[in-house]
Write an enzyme that holds these catalytic residues in place. Structure first.
Site, mmCIF file in Angstrom:
data_model
loop_
_atom_site.group_PDB
_atom_site.id
_atom_site.type_symbol
_atom_site.label_atom_id
_atom_site.label_comp_id
_atom_site.label_asym_id
_atom_site.label_seq_id
_atom_site.Cartn_x
_atom_site.Cartn_y
_atom_site.Cartn_z
ATOM 1 N N SER A 31 -3.413 4.489 -10.709
ATOM 2 C CA SER A 31 -4.321 5.653 -11.072
ATOM 3 C C SER A 31 -3.791 6.722 -12.074
ATOM 4 C CB SER A 31 -4.482 6.522 -9.652
ATOM 5 O OG SER A 31 -4.627 5.658 -8.566
ATOM 6 N N HIS A 66 -15.425 1.989 -10.365
ATOM 7 C CA HIS A 66 -13.797 1.786 -10.604
ATOM 8 C C HIS A 66 -13.745 0.209 -10.575
ATOM 9 C CE1 HIS A 66 -9.762 2.781 -8.767
ATOM 10 N NE2 HIS A 66 -10.294 3.867 -9.284
ATOM 11 N N HIS A 88 -6.997 -2.453 -3.378
ATOM 12 C CA HIS A 88 -6.446 -1.944 -2.413
ATOM 13 C C HIS A 88 -6.618 -2.311 -1.133
ATOM 14 C CE1 HIS A 88 -6.233 0.879 -5.849
ATOM 15 N NE2 HIS A 88 -5.242 1.376 -5.657
ATOM 16 N N TYR A 90 -6.529 -0.577 1.567
ATOM 17 C CA TYR A 90 -7.550 0.477 2.328
ATOM 18 C C TYR A 90 -8.993 0.233 1.919
ATOM 19 C CZ TYR A 90 -7.461 3.097 -1.905
ATOM 20 O OH TYR A 90 -7.494 3.654 -3.377
ATOM 21 N N GLU A 91 -9.558 -0.440 0.939
ATOM 22 C CA GLU A 91 -10.672 -0.679 0.422
ATOM 23 C C GLU A 91 -11.277 -1.713 1.136
ATOM 24 O OE1 GLU A 91 -11.629 -0.769 -3.939
ATOM 25 O OE2 GLU A 91 -9.474 -1.065 -4.002
ATOM 26 N N ALA A 118 0.807 5.359 -9.084
ATOM 27 C CA ALA A 118 0.909 6.809 -8.642
ATOM 28 C C ALA A 118 1.512 6.902 -7.337
ATOM 29 C CB ALA A 118 -0.430 7.658 -8.881
ATOM 30 N N MET A 216 0.045 3.640 -2.076
ATOM 31 C CA MET A 216 -0.771 2.932 -1.195
ATOM 32 C C MET A 216 -1.090 1.394 -2.014
ATOM 33 S SD MET A 216 -3.626 5.788 -0.126
ATOM 34 C CE MET A 216 -3.200 7.276 0.209
ATOM 35 N N SER A 217 -0.264 1.206 -2.981
ATOM 36 C CA SER A 217 -0.627 -0.225 -3.752
ATOM 37 C C SER A 217 0.796 -1.079 -3.791
ATOM 38 C CB SER A 217 -1.154 0.099 -4.846
ATOM 39 O OG SER A 217 -0.090 0.650 -5.721
ATOM 40 N N HIS A 252 -6.897 13.955 -4.375
ATOM 41 C CA HIS A 252 -6.762 12.741 -5.385
ATOM 42 C C HIS A 252 -6.880 13.171 -6.771
ATOM 43 C CE1 HIS A 252 -7.601 8.751 -6.657
ATOM 44 N NE2 HIS A 252 -8.856 9.098 -7.340
HETATM 45 N N1 HPA Z 1 0.921 9.295 -0.653
HETATM 46 C C1 HPA Z 1 0.313 8.052 -0.724
HETATM 47 N N2 HPA Z 1 0.008 7.439 -1.779
HETATM 48 C C2 HPA Z 1 -0.083 8.150 -2.896
HETATM 49 C C3 HPA Z 1 0.507 9.406 -3.076
HETATM 50 C C4 HPA Z 1 0.930 10.035 -1.553
HETATM 51 O O1 HPA Z 1 1.339 11.098 -1.404
HETATM 52 N N3 HPA Z 1 0.455 9.956 -4.172
HETATM 53 C C5 HPA Z 1 -0.286 9.108 -5.177
HETATM 54 N N4 HPA Z 1 -0.468 7.970 -4.054
#
Ligand code: HPA
Length: 277
Positions: A31, A66, A88, A90-91, A118, A216-217, A252
């Protein structure tokens, strides 16, 4: 549906039809870290861009605007397969689909994979804007992309994960960073399922478990890459303090904004690493 190995062959053939470049390195951009995608298109006139939806069997994106694309080209002397956009858990995809593109890159012949993301910083050294080399990970997804039938042509049933993140590549990245006077941390990345950010209690649990950052990845992709014996370098861009450490709610937008701010240093580091590979 065709067996996985056949799907992978069909994806690989379709990509090779468009560009016969033999990529040595795969690069997955996280990201807010998309600037290298523009860079490769500018630097290599032969670079080709394949939207994911034009590659047979690639997962189709659930997130509007995206979609993502695979770019094949040469950057700083290294033939590269660059994924701008990833899938991901979660998708809603099964993990086998999340890691499908990594397996295609493996079939295309990459021997090294650079994964970026990220992440929220858990320990004090991991503050927003910092880069962290991933030394190891903790899989908190409650799932594994290798679950189910194991195609023996991809890798063994029980792959070793002792050195999921290559010590050699971390040393190389640290040397490149030192030459660039870029300070870079090192730590353990924990993968949480999302899409909700963690609670402060969950972050406390992760901190006590030895995690330095959370996202989350990445973890499924790294497991799939190691399964295929691809050497991995992982870099987190710390975009925010994790929940409970940050005094304000997480958004986000903050994650994306910090990613953009850290992008120039990050880009320079990756280019330096590529020159050495
Ligand atoms: N938690 C989970 N995923 C993330 C975060 C976070 O704080 N920041 C960027 N991706």
């Amino acid at each position: 549906m065709a067996p996985l190995s056949q799907q992978l062959d069909e994806s690989t053939v379709a990509i090779r039809d468009v560009n016969s470049l033999q990529p040595r390195v795969g690069l997955i951009l996280g990201s807010g870290l998309g600037s290298l995608a523009t860079r490769i298109k500018e630097e290599d006139p032969q670079a080709t861009t394949l939207p994911y939806d034009q590659i047979p069997h690639f997962p189709s994106s659930t997130v509007e605007g995206h979609a993502g694309e695979l770019i094949l080209g040469t950057l700083n002397g290294t033939p590269l397969a660059l994924m701008a956009g990833r899938f991901h858990y979660y998708e809603g995809y099964p993990l086998e689909r999340v890691v499908y593109p990594v397996r295609v890159l493996g079939r295309l012949g990459i021997t090294q994979l650079i994964v970026t993301n990220a992440a929220g910083g858990i320990t004090p050294e991991q503050s927003p804007g910092c880069l962290m080399l991933i030394r190891d990970h903790i899989n908190m997804l409650g799932a594994n992309p290798l679950r189910g039938n194991n195609p023996e042509d991809l890798g063994p049933r029980f792959p070793d994960m002792t050195e999921a993140y290559s010590g050699r590549l971390r040393t190389l990245a640290r040397e490149v960073a030192a030459k660039q006077a870029l300070s870079i941390g090192e730590g353990v990345y924990a993968a949480s399922l999302g899409p909700s950010y963690e609670t402060p209690a969950e972050i406390e649990l992760l901190a006590r478990s030895g995690a330095n950052a959370v996202g989350m990845s990445t973890v499924p992709e790294v497991i799939a890459a190691r399964h295929m014996e691809i050497e991995v370098l992982g870099i987190s861009c710390i975009s925010n303090h994790a929940a409970g450490i940050s005094p304000h709610p997480l958004t986000h937008d903050e994650v994306m904004e910090t990613g953009r701010e850290a992008a120039p240093a990050f880009e320079k580091l990756i280019l330096g690493v590529l020159a050495q590979l």
